[in-house]
Design a protein around this motif. Sequence first.
Motif, PDB file in Angstrom:
ATOM      1  N   ARG A  39      45.190 -40.643 -32.612  1.00 38.14           N
ATOM      2  CA  ARG A  39      46.298 -39.704 -32.432  1.00 38.14           C
ATOM      3  C   ARG A  39      47.571 -40.220 -33.096  1.00 38.14           C
ATOM      4  NH1 ARG A  39      46.110 -35.876 -28.399  1.00 38.14           N
ATOM      5  NH2 ARG A  39      48.245 -36.339 -27.732  1.00 38.14           N
ATOM      6  N   ALA A  40      47.782 -41.541 -33.027  1.00 39.29           N
ATOM      7  CA  ALA A  40      48.968 -42.129 -33.654  1.00 39.29           C
ATOM      8  C   ALA A  40      48.931 -41.965 -35.169  1.00 39.29           C
ATOM      9  CB  ALA A  40      49.070 -43.607 -33.284  1.00 39.29           C
ATOM     10  N   GLN A  41      47.720 -41.855 -35.715  1.00 37.69           N
ATOM     11  CA  GLN A  41      47.560 -41.676 -37.156  1.00 37.69           C
ATOM     12  C   GLN A  41      47.492 -40.203 -37.547  1.00 37.69           C
ATOM     13  OE1 GLN A  41      44.051 -43.994 -37.944  1.00 37.69           O
ATOM     14  NE2 GLN A  41      45.086 -45.950 -37.616  1.00 37.69           N
ATOM     15  N   GLY A  42      47.768 -39.328 -36.565  1.00 37.00           N
ATOM     16  CA  GLY A  42      47.825 -37.905 -36.854  1.00 37.00           C
ATOM     17  C   GLY A  42      46.492 -37.198 -36.878  1.00 37.00           C
ATOM     18  N   ARG A  43      45.450 -37.827 -36.347  1.00 37.57           N
ATOM     19  CA  ARG A  43      44.127 -37.211 -36.347  1.00 37.57           C
ATOM     20  C   ARG A  43      43.865 -36.555 -34.998  1.00 37.57           C
ATOM     21  NH1 ARG A  43      42.497 -42.653 -38.592  1.00 37.57           N
ATOM     22  NH2 ARG A  43      42.844 -42.459 -40.830  1.00 37.57           N
ATOM     23  N   GLU A  44      43.474 -35.290 -35.028  1.00 32.89           N
ATOM     24  CA  GLU A  44      43.234 -34.532 -33.807  1.00 32.89           C
ATOM     25  C   GLU A  44      41.773 -34.663 -33.385  1.00 32.89           C
ATOM     26  OE1 GLU A  44      45.355 -33.096 -31.815  1.00 32.89           O
ATOM     27  OE2 GLU A  44      47.009 -33.732 -33.104  1.00 32.89           O
ATOM     28  N   VAL A  45      41.525 -35.516 -32.427  1.00 30.55           N
ATOM     29  CA  VAL A  45      40.186 -35.676 -31.867  1.00 30.55           C
ATOM     30  C   VAL A  45      40.312 -35.706 -30.350  1.00 30.55           C
ATOM     31  CG1 VAL A  45      39.232 -36.919 -33.841  1.00 30.55           C
ATOM     32  CG2 VAL A  45      40.373 -38.192 -32.027  1.00 30.55           C
ATOM     33  N   SER A  46      39.279 -35.270 -29.665  1.00 33.65           N
ATOM     34  CA  SER A  46      39.316 -35.269 -28.207  1.00 33.65           C
ATOM     35  C   SER A  46      38.884 -36.628 -27.672  1.00 33.65           C
ATOM     36  CB  SER A  46      38.383 -34.190 -27.652  1.00 33.65           C
ATOM     37  OG  SER A  46      37.029 -34.520 -27.916  1.00 33.65           O
ATOM     38  N   PHE A  47      39.318 -36.926 -26.458  1.00 37.29           N
ATOM     39  CA  PHE A  47      38.907 -38.185 -25.831  1.00 37.29           C
ATOM     40  C   PHE A  47      37.396 -38.197 -25.625  1.00 37.29           C
ATOM     41  CE2 PHE A  47      37.746 -40.394 -21.877  1.00 37.29           C
ATOM     42  CZ  PHE A  47      38.028 -41.698 -22.271  1.00 37.29           C
ATOM     43  N   GLU A  48      36.836 -37.043 -25.247  1.00 38.41           N
ATOM     44  CA  GLU A  48      35.392 -36.961 -25.009  1.00 38.41           C
ATOM     45  C   GLU A  48      34.608 -37.293 -26.273  1.00 38.41           C
ATOM     46  OE1 GLU A  48      37.630 -34.747 -24.112  1.00 38.41           O
ATOM     47  OE2 GLU A  48      37.570 -35.067 -21.923  1.00 38.41           O
ATOM     48  N   GLU A  49      35.079 -36.783 -27.413  1.00 34.38           N
ATOM     49  CA  GLU A  49      34.413 -37.080 -28.681  1.00 34.38           C
ATOM     50  C   GLU A  49      34.518 -38.566 -29.016  1.00 34.38           C
ATOM     51  OE1 GLU A  49      34.752 -35.926 -33.448  1.00 34.38           O
ATOM     52  OE2 GLU A  49      36.011 -34.920 -31.962  1.00 34.38           O
ATOM     53  N   THR A  50      35.689 -39.137 -28.774  1.00 31.73           N
ATOM     54  CA  THR A  50      35.885 -40.561 -29.049  1.00 31.73           C
ATOM     55  C   THR A  50      35.000 -41.414 -28.153  1.00 31.73           C
ATOM     56  OG1 THR A  50      38.191 -40.099 -29.628  1.00 31.73           O
ATOM     57  CG2 THR A  50      37.599 -42.395 -29.246  1.00 31.73           C
ATOM     58  N   LEU A  51      34.856 -41.013 -26.894  1.00 34.83           N
ATOM     59  CA  LEU A  51      33.991 -41.757 -25.977  1.00 34.83           C
ATOM     60  C   LEU A  51      32.542 -41.685 -26.436  1.00 34.83           C
ATOM     61  CD1 LEU A  51      33.519 -43.368 -23.404  1.00 34.83           C
ATOM     62  CD2 LEU A  51      33.462 -41.212 -22.130  1.00 34.83           C
ATOM     63  N   ARG A  52      32.103 -40.501 -26.868  1.00 33.25           N
ATOM     64  CA  ARG A  52      30.727 -40.362 -27.364  1.00 33.25           C
ATOM     65  C   ARG A  52      30.501 -41.253 -28.580  1.00 33.25           C
ATOM     66  NH1 ARG A  52      31.559 -34.851 -26.256  1.00 33.25           N
ATOM     67  NH2 ARG A  52      32.060 -34.445 -28.454  1.00 33.25           N
ATOM     68  N   GLU A  53      31.466 -41.271 -29.495  1.00 32.77           N
ATOM     69  CA  GLU A  53      31.336 -42.102 -30.693  1.00 32.77           C
ATOM     70  C   GLU A  53      31.321 -43.584 -30.329  1.00 32.77           C
ATOM     71  OE1 GLU A  53      34.481 -41.020 -33.308  1.00 32.77           O
ATOM     72  OE2 GLU A  53      33.492 -39.171 -33.992  1.00 32.77           O
ATOM     73  N   THR A  54      32.115 -43.961 -29.336  1.00 29.04           N
ATOM     74  CA  THR A  54      32.156 -45.358 -28.896  1.00 29.04           C
ATOM     75  C   THR A  54      30.806 -45.783 -28.329  1.00 29.04           C
ATOM     76  OG1 THR A  54      34.532 -45.250 -28.408  1.00 29.04           O
ATOM     77  CG2 THR A  54      33.267 -46.987 -27.314  1.00 29.04           C
ATOM     78  N   LEU A  55      30.220 -44.943 -27.492  1.00 27.09           N
ATOM     79  CA  LEU A  55      28.923 -45.260 -26.897  1.00 27.09           C
ATOM     80  C   LEU A  55      27.821 -45.292 -27.955  1.00 27.09           C
ATOM     81  CD1 LEU A  55      29.182 -43.114 -23.639  1.00 27.09           C
ATOM     82  CD2 LEU A  55      29.368 -45.605 -23.838  1.00 27.09           C
ATOM     83  N   GLU A  56      27.913 -44.386 -28.941  1.00 28.29           N
ATOM     84  CA  GLU A  56      26.926 -44.372 -30.018  1.00 28.29           C
ATOM     85  C   GLU A  56      27.060 -45.620 -30.880  1.00 28.29           C
ATOM     86  OE1 GLU A  56      23.967 -43.482 -32.723  1.00 28.29           O
ATOM     87  OE2 GLU A  56      24.332 -42.771 -30.679  1.00 28.29           O
ATOM     88  N   ARG A  57      28.297 -46.030 -31.136  1.00 26.53           N
ATOM     89  CA  ARG A  57      28.518 -47.257 -31.913  1.00 26.53           C
ATOM     90  C   ARG A  57      27.967 -48.465 -31.157  1.00 26.53           C
ATOM     91  NH1 ARG A  57      32.083 -49.076 -35.966  1.00 26.53           N
ATOM     92  NH2 ARG A  57      31.261 -51.099 -36.619  1.00 26.53           N
ATOM     93  N   ASP A  58      28.174 -48.498 -29.853  1.00 22.83           N
ATOM     94  CA  ASP A  58      27.623 -49.583 -29.037  1.00 22.83           C
ATOM     95  C   ASP A  58      26.105 -49.639 -29.181  1.00 22.83           C
ATOM     96  OD1 ASP A  58      30.151 -50.180 -28.146  1.00 22.83           O
ATOM     97  OD2 ASP A  58      29.869 -49.378 -26.126  1.00 22.83           O
ATOM     98  N   ARG A  59      25.483 -48.466 -29.101  1.00 22.12           N
ATOM     99  CA  ARG A  59      24.019 -48.411 -29.193  1.00 22.12           C
ATOM    100  C   ARG A  59      23.533 -48.940 -30.535  1.00 22.12           C
ATOM    101  NH1 ARG A  59      20.211 -45.857 -31.466  1.00 22.12           N
ATOM    102  NH2 ARG A  59      21.638 -44.478 -32.599  1.00 22.12           N
ATOM    103  N   ARG A  60      24.167 -48.493 -31.634  1.00 15.94           N
ATOM    104  CA  ARG A  60      23.759 -48.959 -32.965  1.00 15.94           C
ATOM    105  C   ARG A  60      23.948 -50.465 -33.100  1.00 15.94           C
ATOM    106  NH1 ARG A  60      26.239 -44.223 -35.258  1.00 15.94           N
ATOM    107  NH2 ARG A  60      28.083 -45.463 -35.744  1.00 15.94           N
TER     108      ARG A  60
END
Length: 239
Positions: free
Chosen positions: A162-183
């Motif tokens: 958000r600080a970099q001006g990118r509009e993403v939801s927290f839910e999407e970020t959490l999903r990406e974080t969990l997917e990155r953890d899995r990989r």
Amino acid sequence: MPRRGIIAIDGPAGSGKSTVGRLLAQRLGYLYLDTGAMYRALAWKALRAGVPLEDAEALTRLAQTSRITLSGDPEHLRVAIDGQEVTEAIRAPEISRAASIIATLEGVRRAIVAAQREMGRDGGVVLEGRDTGTVVFPDADVKFFLDARPEVRARRRWAQERAQGREVSFEETLRETLERDRRDQERSASPLRQAEDAVYLDSSDMSIEQVVERMLEIIRQRLPMKTSANREREARPSE
């Protein structure tokens, strides 16, 4: 004269490794080696060259023939590949996603790890990544595994986006974080894991300064202090 040490910080995405690593390197007068930036730089080059992310052989050749340079002080680290400045470009979300994919490839990791070892062989370096204490420098003087609860790590990354001006939801970020953890945890090449002799720190309820101070306390116990000027280090990855 005391030898300059090698400090390795591993942990999952969003645990605070980059911020802590930079501050720790500043306090010690060491080089800050952002290993993730090296994979991002290679991902940037691969996307620019149109190399398919599923082509392991082509990506391995790209890693073996690329020259990645890290220079400057920890607070203003500059990243270049083959002489081209990419410090800001490699922070784009699509580059991060591509980097997380190519980082699972054994040939790519072998080449990048060789470059990292070349950069840090003289000591006086703080490395952060996912396998710095288990693969890159298994004999590092001091190792840390920095962690935080998934929702805390996702919220940190969401705030950065958000600080970099990118509009993403927290839910999407959490999903990406969990997917990155899995990989990171399931990949066959250098999976994310805590080294047996690493000090575990959970930063969920700690400030950045508290984490840095705790690390410095441990480092002082294990390694004599010596400061040194940072210098540019570069390496051409090889097999």
